[in-house]
Scaffold this motif. Structure first.
Motif, PDB file in Angstrom:
ATOM      1  N   HIS A  69      30.203  12.055  30.458  1.00 55.41           N
ATOM      2  CA  HIS A  69      31.496  12.708  30.692  1.00 55.41           C
ATOM      3  C   HIS A  69      32.593  12.123  29.803  1.00 55.41           C
ATOM      4  O   HIS A  69      33.348  12.861  29.148  1.00 55.41           O
ATOM      5  N   TYR A  70      32.694  10.799  29.758  1.00 54.69           N
ATOM      6  CA  TYR A  70      33.701  10.158  28.914  1.00 54.69           C
ATOM      7  C   TYR A  70      33.377  10.363  27.444  1.00 54.69           C
ATOM      8  O   TYR A  70      34.297  10.576  26.620  1.00 54.69           O
ATOM      9  N   GLN A  71      32.108  10.329  27.083  1.00 49.98           N
ATOM     10  CA  GLN A  71      31.730  10.542  25.680  1.00 49.98           C
ATOM     11  C   GLN A  71      32.164  11.918  25.205  1.00 49.98           C
ATOM     12  O   GLN A  71      32.640  12.072  24.066  1.00 49.98           O
ATOM     13  N   ARG A  72      32.015  12.928  26.045  1.00 43.64           N
ATOM     14  CA  ARG A  72      32.433  14.278  25.660  1.00 43.64           C
ATOM     15  C   ARG A  72      33.947  14.340  25.499  1.00 43.64           C
ATOM     16  O   ARG A  72      34.461  15.019  24.597  1.00 43.64           O
ATOM     17  N   TRP A  73      34.668  13.644  26.377  1.00 43.51           N
ATOM     18  CA  TRP A  73      36.128  13.611  26.241  1.00 43.51           C
ATOM     19  C   TRP A  73      36.517  12.976  24.910  1.00 43.51           C
ATOM     20  O   TRP A  73      37.391  13.481  24.200  1.00 43.51           O
ATOM     21  N   LEU A  74      35.852  11.860  24.562  1.00 42.13           N
ATOM     22  CA  LEU A  74      36.138  11.202  23.282  1.00 42.13           C
ATOM     23  C   LEU A  74      35.846  12.128  22.107  1.00 42.13           C
ATOM     24  O   LEU A  74      36.591  12.175  21.128  1.00 42.13           O
ATOM     25  N   ALA A  75      34.725  12.856  22.201  1.00 44.35           N
ATOM     26  CA  ALA A  75      34.319  13.737  21.097  1.00 44.35           C
ATOM     27  C   ALA A  75      35.336  14.836  20.840  1.00 44.35           C
ATOM     28  O   ALA A  75      35.408  15.376  19.723  1.00 44.35           O
ATOM     29  N   SER A  76      36.125  15.168  21.860  1.00 44.18           N
ATOM     30  CA  SER A  76      37.133  16.217  21.696  1.00 44.18           C
ATOM     31  C   SER A  76      38.409  15.694  21.040  1.00 44.18           C
ATOM     32  O   SER A  76      39.318  16.470  20.758  1.00 44.18           O
ATOM     33  N   ARG A  77      38.480  14.370  20.804  1.00 41.05           N
ATOM     34  CA  ARG A  77      39.643  13.755  20.159  1.00 41.05           C
ATOM     35  C   ARG A  77      39.334  13.530  18.686  1.00 41.05           C
ATOM     36  O   ARG A  77      38.323  12.905  18.353  1.00 41.05           O
ATOM     37  N   THR A  78      40.196  14.016  17.826  1.00 40.57           N
ATOM     38  CA  THR A  78      39.941  13.908  16.394  1.00 40.57           C
ATOM     39  C   THR A  78      40.557  12.657  15.779  1.00 40.57           C
ATOM     40  O   THR A  78      40.341  12.377  14.601  1.00 40.57           O
ATOM     41  N   ASP A  79      41.303  11.877  16.573  1.00 39.11           N
ATOM     42  CA  ASP A  79      42.055  10.757  16.014  1.00 39.11           C
ATOM     43  C   ASP A  79      41.521   9.391  16.451  1.00 39.11           C
ATOM     44  O   ASP A  79      42.239   8.401  16.408  1.00 39.11           O
ATOM     45  N   VAL A  80      40.266   9.332  16.900  1.00 42.84           N
ATOM     46  CA  VAL A  80      39.745   8.068  17.422  1.00 42.84           C
ATOM     47  C   VAL A  80      38.712   7.422  16.501  1.00 42.84           C
ATOM     48  O   VAL A  80      38.204   6.346  16.808  1.00 42.84           O
ATOM     49  N   ALA A  81      38.397   8.059  15.380  1.00 34.15           N
ATOM     50  CA  ALA A  81      37.344   7.523  14.511  1.00 34.15           C
ATOM     51  C   ALA A  81      37.673   6.122  14.001  1.00 34.15           C
ATOM     52  O   ALA A  81      36.766   5.307  13.770  1.00 34.15           O
ATOM     53  N   GLY A  82      38.943   5.808  13.851  1.00 34.93           N
ATOM     54  CA  GLY A  82      39.330   4.499  13.337  1.00 34.93           C
ATOM     55  C   GLY A  82      39.088   3.364  14.307  1.00 34.93           C
ATOM     56  O   GLY A  82      39.246   2.197  13.937  1.00 34.93           O
ATOM     57  N   TYR A  83      38.702   3.669  15.530  1.00 38.09           N
ATOM     58  CA  TYR A  83      38.454   2.630  16.533  1.00 38.09           C
ATOM     59  C   TYR A  83      36.961   2.316  16.668  1.00 38.09           C
ATOM     60  O   TYR A  83      36.539   1.742  17.655  1.00 38.09           O
ATOM     61  N   ARG A  84      36.197   2.652  15.686  1.00 38.19           N
ATOM     62  CA  ARG A  84      34.753   2.427  15.747  1.00 38.19           C
ATOM     63  C   ARG A  84      34.428   0.944  15.596  1.00 38.19           C
ATOM     64  O   ARG A  84      34.924   0.266  14.699  1.00 38.19           O
ATOM     65  N   ASP A  85      33.620   0.425  16.514  1.00 38.15           N
ATOM     66  CA  ASP A  85      33.077  -0.932  16.402  1.00 38.15           C
ATOM     67  C   ASP A  85      31.755  -0.799  15.659  1.00 38.15           C
ATOM     68  O   ASP A  85      30.770  -0.289  16.193  1.00 38.15           O
ATOM     69  N   GLU A  86      31.739  -1.235  14.398  1.00 38.76           N
ATOM     70  CA  GLU A  86      30.569  -1.012  13.553  1.00 38.76           C
ATOM     71  C   GLU A  86      29.322  -1.716  14.086  1.00 38.76           C
ATOM     72  O   GLU A  86      28.211  -1.213  13.966  1.00 38.76           O
ATOM     73  N   ALA A  87      29.501  -2.901  14.679  1.00 36.85           N
ATOM     74  CA  ALA A  87      28.333  -3.628  15.194  1.00 36.85           C
ATOM     75  C   ALA A  87      27.681  -2.872  16.346  1.00 36.85           C
ATOM     76  O   ALA A  87      26.452  -2.874  16.479  1.00 36.85           O
ATOM     77  N   LEU A  88      28.488  -2.229  17.174  1.00 38.43           N
ATOM     78  CA  LEU A  88      27.940  -1.453  18.290  1.00 38.43           C
ATOM     79  C   LEU A  88      27.607  -0.025  17.889  1.00 38.43           C
ATOM     80  O   LEU A  88      26.819   0.643  18.565  1.00 38.43           O
ATOM     81  N   GLY A  89      28.236   0.452  16.822  1.00 35.78           N
ATOM     82  CA  GLY A  89      28.071   1.851  16.462  1.00 35.78           C
ATOM     83  C   GLY A  89      28.736   2.780  17.462  1.00 35.78           C
ATOM     84  O   GLY A  89      28.267   3.906  17.681  1.00 35.78           O
ATOM     85  N   GLN A  90      29.835   2.310  18.093  1.00 33.28           N
ATOM     86  CA  GLN A  90      30.491   3.065  19.147  1.00 33.28           C
ATOM     87  C   GLN A  90      32.001   3.090  18.924  1.00 33.28           C
ATOM     88  O   GLN A  90      32.561   2.185  18.301  1.00 33.28           O
ATOM     89  N   ILE A  91      32.645   4.116  19.469  1.00 35.04           N
ATOM     90  CA  ILE A  91      34.097   4.205  19.455  1.00 35.04           C
ATOM     91  C   ILE A  91      34.641   3.420  20.646  1.00 35.04           C
ATOM     92  O   ILE A  91      34.310   3.708  21.803  1.00 35.04           O
TER      93      ILE A  91
END
Length: 496
Positions: A69-91
């Motif tokens: 549910h939260y993942q789908r909410w995040l996917a609908s936001r276009t301005d969150v890509a810059g918060y990616r934790d590369e080690a986790l591979g997650q926003i």
């Protein structure tokens, strides 16, 4: 049915969402909360961007049975890509953005409930007391059914069922420093509390858990150049999260927990056996995993931090499974364990369980390790005293006496602490005999219905959701745990 929900944080959001899904005959829902940031609770208020959500999206859903549910909410936001934790591979967004998710979920649930015929209203005021509703039975006897909730602004709202969803309390001032210049007892929101700290000041943070990590990361983001010290008894740092892997437990499941509890009672050894079975199915050993867990408080913390950062992609799933179990089946299993098992885990393994259930994300772990390697951050264990100096600043005593300019309380409130805003209502419940304190802390509740217990009898009006219940876990309930509790309670409320 008239339902009153006292508290509009994550627990209240989860309950509204669950009530919207449960159906049932429409009635009235009134939500009470005096906070200026309704639906966000203490952790998810507007704050600086350095304060990130400390968990990957797959374990932050507030909707029971819907981990995406939260993942789908995040996917609908276009301005969150810059918060990616590369080690986790997650926003991993700032906590304030997760607060937006809670707000949106609450609004959507309210919309669904209203379309289904429910009358839903929000009262932006604290509930400070109540009076009983009585009705006459045949023969003239009187029974209690429902309550009138009294708010701080003089309002009175009758309800048939009331739910205490008040969240956690505020931090305790263990060293009696309140009022001393330079002491901060409540660190959040950091945007406010850190604004007046000089960049050159020596900042002592009481505690070495996630809150201390948050504050150190925020200080670094603000360009702080002065020394930072984590001041605690043990110096134990949180675990570092491993890169998420999709795991579907077959043994350590709610059904297995309930089956064990029915068949002679659930024990800690049952849980160990189920964990062994999960790892065996994956072709992985239990002993290596167990040895790491047991060494949490003995391995040098900086060495452990460095090693765990290097093992973010480890193929061994032991700590992943255990962290998942603490979050998903922990709230169900905890009240089913014997008193002796609960006491042993709480008193002997508190720091280990807390560290596992609330691990650092690699983004923050790298910041902490960099601060440690540079010498700007120091871990100081064995603290015995902190005193305010008459001339300003603080004397901190561990192996030596040393000075800090500012002291910030980074110790989370202990389990079962009544939040300040809920204090008057809880006091009124206790005084009226509608609630009872448990010997281990918190309010006594019925395990199945979550109703308040007094002398072993359920109160027909009051229910508890979250950490105020005496049989809740001794660590802060996470969103999936709250969601699961909320779903069970929503069905109880819908069927009454």
């Amino acid at each position: 049915m008239r339902i009153g929900i006292v508290g509009a944080g994550a627990a209240g959001v989860g309950l509204l969402d669950a009530l919207a899904a449960a159906g049932g005959k429409p009635g009235t829902i009134t939500v009470f909360d005096g906070s200026p940031a309704v639906w966000r609770g203490r952790p998810y208020q507007p704050d600086i961007e350095a304060v990130r959500v400390n968990a990957p999206p797959m374990i932050m859903s507030i909707r029971a049975g819907d981990p995406t549910h939260y993942q789908r909410w995040l996917a609908s936001r276009t301005d969150v890509a810059g918060y990616r934790d590369e080690a986790l591979g997650q926003i991993l967004v700032p906590r304030a953005r997760y607060g937006e998710y809670l707000e949106d979920t609450a609004r959507a649930a309210i919309g669904e409930l209203r379309r289904a015929g429910w009358r839903v209203s929000i009262v932006n005021a604290r509930v400070t007391g109540f009076s009983r509703c009585e009705y006459a039975e045949d023969g003239g006897a009187h029974s209690v059914d429902g309550a009138v909730l009294h708010t701080e602004d003089g309002g009175q709202v009758p309800v048939d069922r009331a739910v205490l969803a008040v969240g956690n309390g505020r931090p305790r001032d263990h060293y009696g420093l309140t009022g001393a210049p330079g002491y901060v007892n409540e660190p959040y929101p950091l945007a406010h509390t850190l604004a007046d700290i000089s960049r050159e000041a020596h900042v002592g943070l009481i505690g070495s858990g996630l809150t201390a990590v948050d504050i150190a990361a925020a200080l670094a983001a603000n360009g702080h150049t002065g020394p930072i010290s984590f001041v605690s008894r043990s110096g134990t740092l949180p675990f570092v999260q491993k890169r998420p892997v999709r795991l579907e437990p077959r043994h350590l499941t709610p059904d297995a927990i309930l089956a064990a509890a029915t068949d002679g009672g659930l024990t800690f050894n049952h849980l160990v056996t189920l964990m062994r079975a999960e790892l065996a199915d994956l072709g992985q050993g239990f002993d290596t995993f167990a040895a790491e867990i047991l060494a949490t408080e003995s391995e040098p913390p900086v060495d452990r931090l460095r090693r765990q950062l290097a093992e973010v992609d480890s193929p061994h799933h032991g700590s992943r499974l255990l962290a998942m179990a603490i979050r998903v089946v922990g709230p169900l299993a905890w009240p089913l364990l014997s008193d002796s098992d609960r006491t042993r885990l709480r008193e002997r393994r508190f720091r280990t369980i807390n560290s596992l259930s609330s691990p650092m994300v690699p983004h923050n772990a790298k910041i902490i390790l960099s601060l440690l390697d540079s010498g700007q951050l120091r871990l100081r264990s064995g603290v015995t005293k902190i005193e305010a100096r008459p001339s300003g600043g603080f004397t901190i005593v561990d192996e030596t006496d040393w000075a800090a300019d500012v002291v910030v309380n980074a110790v989370n409130p202990p389990a079962y602490t009544t939040p300040t805003d809920a204090g008057p209502l809880v006091s009124a419940l206790l005084a009226a005999g509608a609630a009872e304190l448990h010997s281990r802390g918190g309010l006594a509740v019925d395990r199945d219905t979550r109703a308040l217990l007094v002398c072993g009898r359920s109160d027909p009006t009051w229910h508890v959701l979250g950490n105020l219940a005496a049989d809740s876990m001794f660590i802060a309930t996470n969103p999936p745990g709250l969601a699961a509790e909320a779903k069970r309670l929503a069905h109880i409320l819908s069927e009454t």
